[in-house]
Design an enzyme around this catalytic site. Structure first.
Site, PDB file in Angstrom:
ATOM      1  N   HIS A  57      41.190  28.023  35.913  1.00 43.19           N
ATOM      2  CA  HIS A  57      40.819  29.297  36.539  1.00 43.19           C
ATOM      3  C   HIS A  57      41.127  30.469  35.611  1.00 43.19           C
ATOM      4  O   HIS A  57      42.218  31.037  35.627  1.00 43.19           O
ATOM      5  CB  HIS A  57      41.613  29.425  37.859  1.00 43.19           C
ATOM      6  CG  HIS A  57      41.127  30.501  38.765  1.00 43.19           C
ATOM      7  ND1 HIS A  57      41.182  30.386  40.136  1.00 43.19           N
ATOM      8  CD2 HIS A  57      40.588  31.719  38.513  1.00 43.19           C
ATOM      9  CE1 HIS A  57      40.694  31.495  40.683  1.00 43.19           C
ATOM     10  NE2 HIS A  57      40.333  32.311  39.719  1.00 43.19           N
ATOM     11  N   LEU A  60      36.996  35.382  31.824  1.00 43.49           N
ATOM     12  CA  LEU A  60      36.860  35.837  30.433  1.00 43.49           C
ATOM     13  C   LEU A  60      35.985  37.077  30.288  1.00 43.49           C
ATOM     14  O   LEU A  60      35.920  37.659  29.212  1.00 43.49           O
ATOM     15  CB  LEU A  60      36.344  34.706  29.543  1.00 43.49           C
ATOM     16  CG  LEU A  60      37.320  33.543  29.323  1.00 43.49           C
ATOM     17  CD1 LEU A  60      36.741  32.508  28.373  1.00 43.49           C
ATOM     18  CD2 LEU A  60      38.667  34.031  28.803  1.00 43.49           C
ATOM     19  N   ARG A  61      35.287  37.471  31.330  1.00 42.75           N
ATOM     20  CA  ARG A  61      34.541  38.752  31.383  1.00 42.75           C
ATOM     21  C   ARG A  61      33.357  38.862  30.442  1.00 42.75           C
ATOM     22  O   ARG A  61      32.761  39.943  30.348  1.00 42.75           O
ATOM     23  CB  ARG A  61      35.472  39.946  31.144  1.00 42.75           C
ATOM     24  CG  ARG A  61      36.726  39.974  32.019  1.00 42.75           C
ATOM     25  CD  ARG A  61      36.413  40.058  33.494  1.00 42.75           C
ATOM     26  NE  ARG A  61      37.619  40.318  34.286  1.00 42.75           N
ATOM     27  CZ  ARG A  61      37.796  39.895  35.526  1.00 42.75           C
ATOM     28  NH1 ARG A  61      36.871  39.163  36.135  1.00 42.75           N
ATOM     29  NH2 ARG A  61      38.895  40.183  36.176  1.00 42.75           N
ATOM     30  N   ASN A  91      32.121  34.825  37.825  1.00 43.13           N
ATOM     31  CA  ASN A  91      31.856  36.197  38.298  1.00 43.13           C
ATOM     32  C   ASN A  91      31.738  37.197  37.148  1.00 43.13           C
ATOM     33  O   ASN A  91      32.407  38.219  37.107  1.00 43.13           O
ATOM     34  CB  ASN A  91      32.898  36.654  39.327  1.00 43.13           C
ATOM     35  CG  ASN A  91      34.305  36.768  38.770  1.00 43.13           C
ATOM     36  OD1 ASN A  91      34.628  36.178  37.745  1.00 43.13           O
ATOM     37  ND2 ASN A  91      35.155  37.511  39.452  1.00 43.13           N
ATOM     38  N   HIS A 178      37.458  29.916  46.689  1.00 45.99           N
ATOM     39  CA  HIS A 178      38.317  31.094  46.851  1.00 45.99           C
ATOM     40  C   HIS A 178      38.415  31.285  48.360  1.00 45.99           C
ATOM     41  O   HIS A 178      37.497  31.813  48.992  1.00 45.99           O
ATOM     42  CB  HIS A 178      37.655  32.287  46.145  1.00 45.99           C
ATOM     43  CG  HIS A 178      38.274  33.610  46.420  1.00 45.99           C
ATOM     44  ND1 HIS A 178      38.906  34.350  45.447  1.00 45.99           N
ATOM     45  CD2 HIS A 178      38.346  34.355  47.554  1.00 45.99           C
ATOM     46  CE1 HIS A 178      39.343  35.489  45.976  1.00 45.99           C
ATOM     47  NE2 HIS A 178      39.005  35.515  47.254  1.00 45.99           N
ATOM     48  N   ASN A 277      44.260  39.200  44.339  1.00 50.81           N
ATOM     49  CA  ASN A 277      43.645  38.444  45.440  1.00 50.81           C
ATOM     50  C   ASN A 277      43.826  36.958  45.205  1.00 50.81           C
ATOM     51  O   ASN A 277      43.392  36.484  44.161  1.00 50.81           O
ATOM     52  CB  ASN A 277      42.140  38.719  45.482  1.00 50.81           C
ATOM     53  CG  ASN A 277      41.759  39.606  46.626  1.00 50.81           C
ATOM     54  OD1 ASN A 277      42.613  40.041  47.373  1.00 50.81           O
ATOM     55  ND2 ASN A 277      40.482  39.866  46.747  1.00 50.81           N
ATOM     56  N   ASP A 304      44.421  32.113  36.989  1.00 47.36           N
ATOM     57  CA  ASP A 304      43.636  33.240  37.533  1.00 47.36           C
ATOM     58  C   ASP A 304      43.771  34.463  36.621  1.00 47.36           C
ATOM     59  O   ASP A 304      43.832  35.603  37.097  1.00 47.36           O
ATOM     60  CB  ASP A 304      44.020  33.571  38.980  1.00 47.36           C
ATOM     61  CG  ASP A 304      42.944  34.417  39.664  1.00 47.36           C
ATOM     62  OD1 ASP A 304      41.897  34.686  39.045  1.00 47.36           O
ATOM     63  OD2 ASP A 304      43.152  34.814  40.818  1.00 47.36           O
ATOM     64  N   HIS A 308      41.595  43.449  33.419  1.00 48.14           N
ATOM     65  CA  HIS A 308      40.921  44.638  33.949  1.00 48.14           C
ATOM     66  C   HIS A 308      41.195  45.828  33.046  1.00 48.14           C
ATOM     67  O   HIS A 308      42.252  45.914  32.414  1.00 48.14           O
ATOM     68  CB  HIS A 308      41.419  44.961  35.358  1.00 48.14           C
ATOM     69  CG  HIS A 308      40.884  44.036  36.406  1.00 48.14           C
ATOM     70  ND1 HIS A 308      39.546  43.893  36.666  1.00 48.14           N
ATOM     71  CD2 HIS A 308      41.513  43.200  37.258  1.00 48.14           C
ATOM     72  CE1 HIS A 308      39.369  43.008  37.635  1.00 48.14           C
ATOM     73  NE2 HIS A 308      40.548  42.553  38.009  1.00 48.14           N
ATOM     74  N   PRO A 322      41.640  43.995  41.997  1.00 52.34           N
ATOM     75  CA  PRO A 322      42.677  42.976  42.082  1.00 52.34           C
ATOM     76  C   PRO A 322      42.654  42.066  40.856  1.00 52.34           C
ATOM     77  O   PRO A 322      41.575  41.760  40.342  1.00 52.34           O
ATOM     78  CB  PRO A 322      42.299  42.197  43.344  1.00 52.34           C
ATOM     79  CG  PRO A 322      40.820  42.381  43.475  1.00 52.34           C
ATOM     80  CD  PRO A 322      40.481  43.706  42.861  1.00 52.34           C
TER      81      PRO A 322
HETATM   82  O1  DOR Z   1      42.756  38.930  41.856  1.00 55.02           O
HETATM   83  C1  DOR Z   1      41.678  38.421  41.632  1.00 55.02           C
HETATM   84  N1  DOR Z   1      40.922  38.805  40.593  1.00 55.02           N
HETATM   85  N2  DOR Z   1      41.242  37.460  42.440  1.00 55.02           N
HETATM   86  C2  DOR Z   1      39.996  36.968  42.337  1.00 55.02           C
HETATM   87  O2  DOR Z   1      39.650  36.136  43.128  1.00 55.02           O
HETATM   88  C3  DOR Z   1      39.067  37.495  41.336  1.00 55.02           C
HETATM   89  C4  DOR Z   1      39.776  38.070  40.204  1.00 55.02           C
HETATM   90  C5  DOR Z   1      38.900  38.902  39.309  1.00 55.02           C
HETATM   91  O3  DOR Z   1      37.788  38.485  38.971  1.00 55.02           O
HETATM   92  O4  DOR Z   1      39.351  39.970  38.888  1.00 55.02           O
HETATM   93 ZN    ZN Z   2      39.886  33.930  43.456  1.00 50.09          ZN
END
Ligand code: DOR
Ligand code: ZN
Length: 437
Positions: A57, A60-61, A91, A178, A277, A304, A308, A322
């Protein structure tokens, strides 16, 4: 290219040995091995040798938010964290819901060459939760997608989740959920409990996670499918996992380092670095998660890792995105909360950070025993290095770590991917090819 690692202790057990590596495999293990002609010799300093870690999990953006992380910068962070394989969540922008995107992510990871980047495919088109994505195409492409997830959001429609599980069973892949019932978490930014109430933050109840865990266990049972629960965060989820496993349901689960170390008392400063999250829960949940990892009710650790941008974290708590960084600090945290407390041994760390995640994703070249003829995907951990996390020294392009200025004992000091050194003494190797600015 051949390599001789001298003076290492596989799984932290027994007298130090040497490990000879050539052609990407372990050639020999024993005391006093003679280096092959031209071999690089690295003194392992008596440290703990483990199979390379596998992260189920990682965010990598790339594509889309290369200002916060790229496949290259995330690969360097992974190598420094002792990882030899990571699963890049879907995502991104565009979403990894087609083979065009998943194959690109895989290829780019191979070009960089610091860690195997396995793309996770989206379950639904655009993560919209309305229509199944082309799972079969993604599984069949060069990226060979083996894990599907809408992570970031929940596949909340039970009928769609049921169909996804049915497809996944026929493809031999796993759905990573999730678990968050969105109707119960509208506007929520923190764990629902006394702390959030005192701070005036909108609460995310445990039941939002647990309701989906219970539902998906039943759906997986009926579909004869495998389901994997992302970032388990509550004591109730642990009870449900135990129940489901006792029924013979093919359910697995991961826990993050932050949910193993931190609780919602961290929120008192309103520092949005702690927004994640699912949210940081209560101390009783943390204790239950640690015990579940020890007992095998939770199968593995996954980071995870969620980079950001500064403007998305250095703002009002409720406005922040999050997520927190994880790759470069995971081992140190797992060692602190389990090995250093006597809960787990290094063999267990190999199980929860390498073997189990590789099995869940059905990777046959990762999470293997340290033995002759096995792939040389290895991590050397100094259990007593002693170090302090400095946000601006991380290889990640982002700085959102809640662990900044915390001190830990253990740290990966050498990572080897198919016989090539990808990180050593806190420095990642140069990318193989195709490096970009
Ligand atoms: O805190 C989180 N950030 N939970 C997630 O499920 C997604 C993730 C994100 O993509 O930033
Ligand atoms: Zn998640």
């Amino acid at each position: 290219m051949s390599l001789l690692l001298t003076n290492v202790r596989p799984y932290g057990e027994g007298e130090p040995v040497d490990v000879a590596i050539a052609g990407g495999e372990i050639l020999a293990i024993g005391a006093g091995l003679t280096p092959a002609e031209g071999a690089e010799v690295i003194d392992g300093g008596g440290n703990v040798l483990l199979p390379g870690f596998v992260d189920l999990h990682t965010h990598l953006r790339e594509p889309g938010r290369e200002d916060t992380e790229t496949i290259e910068s995330g690969s360097a962070a992974a190598a420094l964290g002792g990882y030899t394989a990571v699963f890049a969540m879907a995502n991104t922008s565009p979403v990894a819901d087609s083979a065009v995107v998943t194959d690109h992510v895989y290829r780019r990871g191979q070009e960089v060459g610091l860690v195997d980047v396995h793309p996770v495919g989206a379950v639904t088109v655009g993560l919209q939760g309305e229509k199944l994505a082309e799972m079969g195409m993604m599984a069949a492409g060069p990226g060979r997608v083996r894990v599907f997830s809408d992570d970031g959001v929940c596949v909340s429609d039970p009928l769609l989740m049921r169909r996804a599980l049915e497809y996944s069973a026929s493809l031999g892949v796993v759905i990573a959920q999730h678990a968050e019932e969105p109707r119960l978490t509208k506007g929520a930014v923190a764990h629902e409990g006394p702390e959030a109430a005192r701070l005036g933050l909108a609460g995310w109840p445990r039941a939002a996670e647990e309701a989906i865990v219970a539902r998906d266990a039943l759906l997986a049972r009926d579909a004869g499918a495998r389901v994997h629960i992302c970032h388990a965060s509550t004591a109730g989820t642990v009870e449900l996992l135990k129940w489901a496993k006792e029924q013979g349901i093919a359910i697995t689960a991961e826990v993050t380092p932050h949910h193993l170390l931190l609780d919602d008392s961290r929120l008192q400063t309103y520092d949005a670095v702690n927004r994640v999250n699912p949210p940081l829960r209560e101390a009783s949940d943390v204790a239950a998660l640690r015990k579940a990892l020890r007992d095998g009710v939770i199968d593995c650790v996954a980071t995870d890792h969620a980079p950001h941008a500064e403007q998305d974290k250095c703002c009002e708590f409720a406005a922040a995105r999050p997520g927190m960084l994880g790759l470069e600090t995971a081992l140190a945290i797992v060692a602190q909360v389990s090995v250093e407390t006597g809960d787990l041994g290094w063999r267990d760390v190999a199980r929860v950070m390498s073997e189990k995640p590789a099995q869940i994703a059905r990777l046959d070249d990762q999470g293997r025993p340290i033995g002759v003829g096995e792939p040389a995907n290895l991590t050397l951990v100094d259990p007593d290095l002693g170090w302090t996390v400095r946000a601006d020294e991380l290889a990640s392009r982002s700085r959102n770590t809640p662990f900044a200025e915390l001190s830990f004992r253990a740290k990966p000091v050498l990572t080897v991917l198919r016989g090539r050194v990808t990180a050593r003494d806190g420095v990642a190797a140069q990318p193989e090819t195709g490096a970009r600015a």
